[in-house]
Design a protein around this motif. Structure first.
Motif, short mmCIF file in Angstrom:
data_model
loop_
_atom_site.label_atom_id
_atom_site.label_comp_id
_atom_site.label_asym_id
_atom_site.label_seq_id
_atom_site.Cartn_x
_atom_site.Cartn_y
_atom_site.Cartn_z
N SER A 159 57.38 52.02 26.97
CA SER A 159 56.26 51.35 27.63
C SER A 159 54.95 51.26 26.83
CB SER A 159 56.00 52.09 28.95
OG SER A 159 54.81 51.68 29.53
N THR A 160 54.48 50.04 26.65
CA THR A 160 53.18 49.79 26.00
C THR A 160 52.05 50.29 26.89
OG1 THR A 160 54.15 47.72 25.23
CG2 THR A 160 51.78 47.92 24.99
N VAL A 161 52.22 50.09 28.19
CA VAL A 161 51.15 50.45 29.13
C VAL A 161 50.96 51.97 29.15
CG1 VAL A 161 50.41 50.34 31.54
CG2 VAL A 161 51.70 48.43 30.55
N ARG A 162 52.09 52.68 29.12
CA ARG A 162 52.02 54.16 29.12
C ARG A 162 51.25 54.66 27.89
NH1 ARG A 162 57.66 55.82 29.02
NH2 ARG A 162 57.31 56.06 26.79
N LEU A 163 51.49 53.98 26.77
CA LEU A 163 50.82 54.34 25.52
C LEU A 163 49.34 54.00 25.58
CD1 LEU A 163 51.76 55.40 22.74
CD2 LEU A 163 51.87 53.02 21.98
N GLU B 100 44.64 45.68 29.14
CA GLU B 100 43.41 45.89 29.91
C GLU B 100 42.92 44.57 30.54
OE1 GLU B 100 42.13 48.56 30.95
OE2 GLU B 100 40.14 47.91 31.61
N ALA B 101 43.04 43.48 29.79
CA ALA B 101 42.61 42.18 30.32
C ALA B 101 43.45 41.81 31.54
CB ALA B 101 42.74 41.11 29.24
N LEU B 102 44.74 42.07 31.44
CA LEU B 102 45.65 41.74 32.55
C LEU B 102 45.35 42.62 33.77
CD1 LEU B 102 47.87 39.64 32.26
CD2 LEU B 102 49.52 41.49 32.00
N ARG B 103 45.01 43.86 33.49
CA ARG B 103 44.71 44.80 34.58
C ARG B 103 43.47 44.36 35.36
NH1 ARG B 103 41.98 49.65 35.97
NH2 ARG B 103 40.65 49.89 34.16
N ARG B 104 42.45 43.90 34.61
CA ARG B 104 41.18 43.54 35.24
C ARG B 104 41.30 42.32 36.14
NH1 ARG B 104 36.76 46.19 33.29
NH2 ARG B 104 37.14 47.44 31.41
N GLU B 105 42.25 41.43 35.81
CA GLU B 105 42.30 40.17 36.58
C GLU B 105 43.17 40.28 37.84
OE1 GLU B 105 44.25 37.46 33.69
OE2 GLU B 105 45.98 37.63 35.04
#
Ligand SMILES: Cc1cc2nc3c(=O)[nH]c(=O)nc-3n(C[C@H](O)[C@H](O)[C@H](O)COP(=O)(O)OP(=O)(O)OC[C@H]3O[C@@H](n4cnc5c(N)ncnc54)[C@H](O)[C@@H]3O)c2cc1C
Length: 376
Positions: A141-145, A124-129
């Motif tokens: 996939s970690t993101v899918r989870l 989530e932190a990576l997504r926001r930046e």
């Protein structure tokens, strides 16, 4: 645009290359948990059509990839010690590590930032930046989870078992070998991908796997057991392990391919059974399709919607053909009563995509030989 990519496999690397090439001002960073030289698996396969797509997308990496290639046009089906060759199928193989090195060099030369040995936990932190977060983080996939509710994945873990080995026996063509013993039926998919090595994937149904006693066998005993099963085919060469483990194929689909500024790519988005062609091809063609959507619009939400609309029908068709192929191999035991020629025809038509007439066009000699031996 500020783009973060999780996963430095073929999907993530190739997408970074295409975006940076189209717009050098993009700031693109790839986060990869492994080192640049760590990899699993052996060779990957591309069809002639995929190569044409890679050439159109990026001539530089295409030239490097094709320099390293092993090409062939035959599928060989081996059953009851008889080999039937079917020509007219254009394929090539390259080592996965070689492919990744080429893509890493190309990405770095274009100015993509590659952060190796960097596992992402805080998605989530990576997504926001960033403006766009690409989840090219593979089948598990970690993101899918993390965004389960938004992406709505549908996962289907198959009961069949398979294991990826290598061998120094060279298989000049995509070779499908069937062998039976007291435990059951085994199928091997093999092809050479450089001058010294072939991929050798072995699969079997759960009953065969259990009867063979693989659950309690060491890696060495397993290779020696399977080496015996395929002794005639391996000509004394051992099976080579690269941390090889029995796995069950995970069929991945997602109801939503993206949400907000996050998009799934490659194996994270979809899988197709390896018996119909490599996941690497689909991963790289996904990258091409997504980069093309960003050519049509620079608005992130619009581009992701465009990617879904244009790419989903292609993937659905591919997954449906791959499903037919997977079912055929899952039920291989039921085809073992066929003669080698009948089995070869059945294998070639397993996906439902290739008709008898297609085969006649591709290889009239094969069809003539089939008709000669099956004529009453
Ligand atoms: C054991 C095994 C062996 C295989 N061998 C072959 C083969 O020989 N030939 C072939 O054609 N196909 C092979 N495949 C299938 C093939 O690897 C995939 O279909 C293809 O690589 C898909 O590309 P991708 O970029 O989507 O995913 P991947 O190639 O899987 O790349 C995903 C990358 O994301 C990284 N990653 C994942 N999570 C994180 C995280 N949280 N943080 C940072 N990095 C992360 C992983 O380390 C990986 O490098 C194999 C698959 C498996 C499971």
């Amino acid at each position: 645009m500020n783009i973060n990519i999780i996963g430095g496999g073929p999907a993530g690397l190739y997408f970074a290359i295409l975006m940076k090439k189209a717009q050098p001002a993009h700031r693109i960073q790839i986060f990869e948990r492994n080192g640049p030289d760590d990899t699993f698996g052996w060779g990957v396969v591309f069809s002639g059509k995929t190569l044409a797509n890679l050439r159109a997308a990026d001539e530089e990496s295409h030239a490097e990839i094709t320099k390293e290639f092993e090409a062939w046009d035959n599928v060989d089906v081996v059953h009851r010690d008889e080999k039937i060759s079917i020509h007219g199928n254009s394929f090539s193989g390259i080592a996965r590590l070689q492919l990744l090195k080429i893509l890493q060099r190309r990405a770095e030369a274009l100015g993509v930032k590659l952060s190796f040995r960097t596992e992402v936990y805080e998605v989530e932190a990576l997504r926001r930046e960033c403006d766009l977060l690409v989840a090219a983080d593979g089948v598990n996939s970690t993101v899918r989870l993390k965004y389960l509710e938004q992406l709505k994945p549908r996962l289907d873990l198959r009961s069949h078992r398979y294991i990826w080995y290598g061998t120094n026996q060279l298989f000049h063509g995509l070779t499908l070998t069937f062998r039976e013993n007291a435990a059951g039926t085994f199928a091997a998919h093999s092809y050479k991908f450089n001058q010294q090595t072939s991929t050798f994937i072995i699969e079997c149904d759960p009953q065969t796997w259990k009867s063979a006693g693989f659950e309690f066998m060491s890696d060495e005993d397993m290779r020696s057991y399977l080496g015996e099963v395929f002794a005639t085919d391996l000509h004394g060469y051992p099976l080579l392990s690269n941390n090889s483990k029995w796995i069950q194929f995970l069929l991945v689909k997602n109801e939503n391919w993206f949400f907000d500024n996050v998009v799934l790519l490659g194996d994270a988005l979809h899988t197709a059974h390896f018996s119909i062609g490599s996941g690497t091809k689909l991963a790289m063609e996904d990258a091409i399709a997504l980069a093309q959507s960003f050519q049509r619009t620079s608005n992130v939400r619009e581009a992701l919607a465009d990617f879904t609309t244009t790419r989903r029908p292609v993937i659905e068709e591919y997954q449906s053909a791959a499903f037919g192929s997977m079912l055929w191999f899952e039920n291989a035991r039921d085809y073992m009563h066929l003669t080698p020629m009948e089995l070869a025809l059945s294998v070639m038509m397993r996906s439902g995509r290739v008709t008898y007439e297609d085969l006649r066009k591709r290889d009239p000699e094969f069809i003539a030989a089939y008709e000669a031996v099956t004529a009453h």
